[in-house]
Design a protein around this motif. Structure first.
Motif, mmCIF file in Angstrom:
data_model
loop_
_atom_site.group_PDB
_atom_site.id
_atom_site.type_symbol
_atom_site.label_atom_id
_atom_site.label_comp_id
_atom_site.label_asym_id
_atom_site.label_seq_id
_atom_site.Cartn_x
_atom_site.Cartn_y
_atom_site.Cartn_z
ATOM 1 N N ALA A 59 39.264 28.441 -30.919
ATOM 2 C CA ALA A 59 39.170 29.605 -29.935
ATOM 3 C C ALA A 59 40.897 29.836 -29.272
ATOM 4 O O ALA A 59 41.198 30.807 -29.216
ATOM 5 N N LYS A 60 41.453 28.513 -29.024
ATOM 6 C CA LYS A 60 42.808 28.514 -28.530
ATOM 7 C C LYS A 60 43.533 28.817 -29.902
ATOM 8 O O LYS A 60 44.862 28.660 -29.791
ATOM 9 N N LYS A 61 43.294 28.724 -31.096
ATOM 10 C CA LYS A 61 44.038 28.717 -32.464
ATOM 11 C C LYS A 61 45.076 27.627 -32.483
ATOM 12 O O LYS A 61 46.087 27.793 -32.862
ATOM 13 N N VAL A 62 44.190 26.289 -32.402
ATOM 14 C CA VAL A 62 45.349 25.057 -32.620
ATOM 15 C C VAL A 62 45.209 24.982 -34.115
ATOM 16 O O VAL A 62 44.049 24.660 -34.534
ATOM 17 N N LEU A 63 46.238 24.628 -34.586
ATOM 18 C CA LEU A 63 46.148 24.518 -36.125
ATOM 19 C C LEU A 63 45.347 23.268 -36.833
ATOM 20 O O LEU A 63 44.722 23.622 -37.722
ATOM 21 N N SER A 64 45.540 22.259 -35.992
ATOM 22 C CA SER A 64 44.856 20.920 -36.476
ATOM 23 C C SER A 64 43.391 21.324 -36.351
ATOM 24 O O SER A 64 42.542 20.234 -36.687
ATOM 25 N N THR A 65 42.699 22.146 -35.650
ATOM 26 C CA THR A 65 41.311 22.413 -35.677
ATOM 27 C C THR A 65 40.726 22.362 -37.038
ATOM 28 O O THR A 65 39.481 21.744 -37.218
ATOM 29 N N SER A 117 32.519 18.511 -32.137
ATOM 30 C CA SER A 117 32.333 20.062 -32.325
ATOM 31 C C SER A 117 32.619 21.019 -31.238
ATOM 32 O O SER A 117 33.326 21.967 -31.353
ATOM 33 N N PHE A 118 32.457 20.421 -30.177
ATOM 34 C CA PHE A 118 32.623 20.768 -28.842
ATOM 35 C C PHE A 118 34.278 20.995 -28.710
ATOM 36 O O PHE A 118 34.669 22.251 -28.562
ATOM 37 N N VAL A 119 34.774 20.039 -29.010
ATOM 38 C CA VAL A 119 36.252 20.084 -29.002
ATOM 39 C C VAL A 119 36.923 21.109 -29.999
ATOM 40 O O VAL A 119 37.766 21.649 -29.839
ATOM 41 N N ALA A 120 36.298 20.683 -31.298
ATOM 42 C CA ALA A 120 36.991 21.431 -32.504
ATOM 43 C C ALA A 120 36.780 23.237 -32.117
ATOM 44 O O ALA A 120 37.770 23.768 -32.429
ATOM 45 N N THR A 121 35.508 23.466 -31.431
ATOM 46 C CA THR A 121 35.451 24.678 -31.232
ATOM 47 C C THR A 121 36.316 25.312 -30.129
ATOM 48 O O THR A 121 36.760 26.573 -30.295
ATOM 49 N N TYR A 122 36.837 24.602 -29.349
ATOM 50 C CA TYR A 122 37.698 24.924 -28.165
ATOM 51 C C TYR A 122 39.084 25.213 -28.928
ATOM 52 O O TYR A 122 39.603 26.181 -28.903
ATOM 53 N N TYR A 138 43.489 26.301 -43.070
ATOM 54 C CA TYR A 138 44.644 25.423 -42.498
ATOM 55 C C TYR A 138 45.787 26.140 -43.150
ATOM 56 O O TYR A 138 46.841 26.360 -42.610
ATOM 57 N N ARG A 139 45.931 26.407 -44.456
ATOM 58 C CA ARG A 139 47.161 27.047 -45.293
ATOM 59 C C ARG A 139 47.512 28.324 -44.603
ATOM 60 O O ARG A 139 48.760 28.686 -44.328
ATOM 61 N N ARG A 140 46.416 29.136 -44.452
ATOM 62 C CA ARG A 140 46.718 30.591 -43.845
ATOM 63 C C ARG A 140 47.311 30.287 -42.582
ATOM 64 O O ARG A 140 48.200 31.260 -42.322
ATOM 65 N N TYR A 167 39.625 18.710 -38.185
ATOM 66 C CA TYR A 167 38.423 18.177 -37.314
ATOM 67 C C TYR A 167 37.215 18.887 -38.071
ATOM 68 O O TYR A 167 36.351 18.238 -38.358
ATOM 69 N N TRP A 168 37.313 20.263 -38.507
ATOM 70 C CA TRP A 168 36.458 21.002 -39.073
ATOM 71 C C TRP A 168 35.909 20.242 -40.520
ATOM 72 O O TRP A 168 34.758 20.164 -40.870
ATOM 73 N N PHE A 169 36.883 20.068 -41.293
ATOM 74 C CA PHE A 169 36.858 19.543 -42.477
ATOM 75 C C PHE A 169 35.915 18.341 -42.627
ATOM 76 O O PHE A 169 34.884 18.262 -43.060
#
Length: 199
Positions: free
Chosen positions: A136-142, A128-133, A180-182, A145-147
């Motif tokens: 914040a950076k608006k990396v699409l594949s987040t 979750s540390f990585v997914a949150t980062y 993700y789609r948005r 991770y969150w799923f």
């Protein structure tokens, strides 16, 4: 109804507002995320999910960072921060590193605390540390991770009697697909704008 239950409900409401606004790429999402996490720190400590509590302290800090980053990194002539992607090797390194750290942290929690689910707790925290980062950076594949993280959280929170949080995680899991789609649509529109500018 007990105070903790009321606090959990309030945190859930703020959490829903956070995610809906996050999906819509609205910068105000970070304010609701900060408020939700502040309440959650107390609640997770109360049910001995210590790493989840620490994670939510990080969410508070990440909320301030996300607000600052989105405010200062917008697309030209727009109020929206651009969506970006990571290369596959970046993901591989991230997953392996987080996996190793999760095992190490899980071992420490298992032997030196009264955590009920040390390895799951550790894995959720580290990833979750990585997914949150990435968020914040608006990396699409987040959203990938969150799923997975939200899916696992459903069982963990239900197991600890945090039923409203568990229901929120169900909502989060479903919203990851929409998010993700948005964001993907936003990224494609950015690409077309960049292409037209190049021409």
């Amino acid at each position: 109804m007990e105070l903790n239950t009321w606090l959990e409900i309030v945190s859930v409401i703020f959490g829903i507002l956070y995610l809906v606004l996050m999906v819509r790429e609205n910068i105000w999402c970070w304010i609701f995320g900060i408020l939700s996490s502040a309440i959650t720190v107390y609640l997770y400590t109360h049910v001995t999910l210590y790493l989840e509590a620490v994670l939510n302290i990080y969410y508070i800090l990440a909320g301030f960072y996300g607000w600052h980053y989105w405010l200062n990194h917008t697309v030209k002539d727009s109020s929206i921060t651009p969506v970006v992607t990571w290369k596959v090797n970046h993901h591989v390194i991230t997953i392996i590193s987080c996996g190793l750290l999760s095992v190490l942290l899980g071992y420490v929690m298992d032997h030196y605390t009264d955590s009920e689910r040390p390895y799951i707790d550790a894995s959720l925290t580290i990833f979750s540390f990585v997914a949150t980062y990435m968020e914040a950076k608006k990396v699409l594949s987040t959203w990938y991770y969150w799923f997975v993280l939200n899916l696992v959280s459903i069982g963990l929170q239900f197991d600890r009697g945090l039923y409203f949080f568990s229901a929120l995680s169900v909502f989060y899991t479903v919203m990851c697909i929409y998010g993700y789609r948005r964001w993907k649509k936003t990224m494609l529109s950015q690409t077309s704008i960049d292409t037209s500018l190049d021409n």
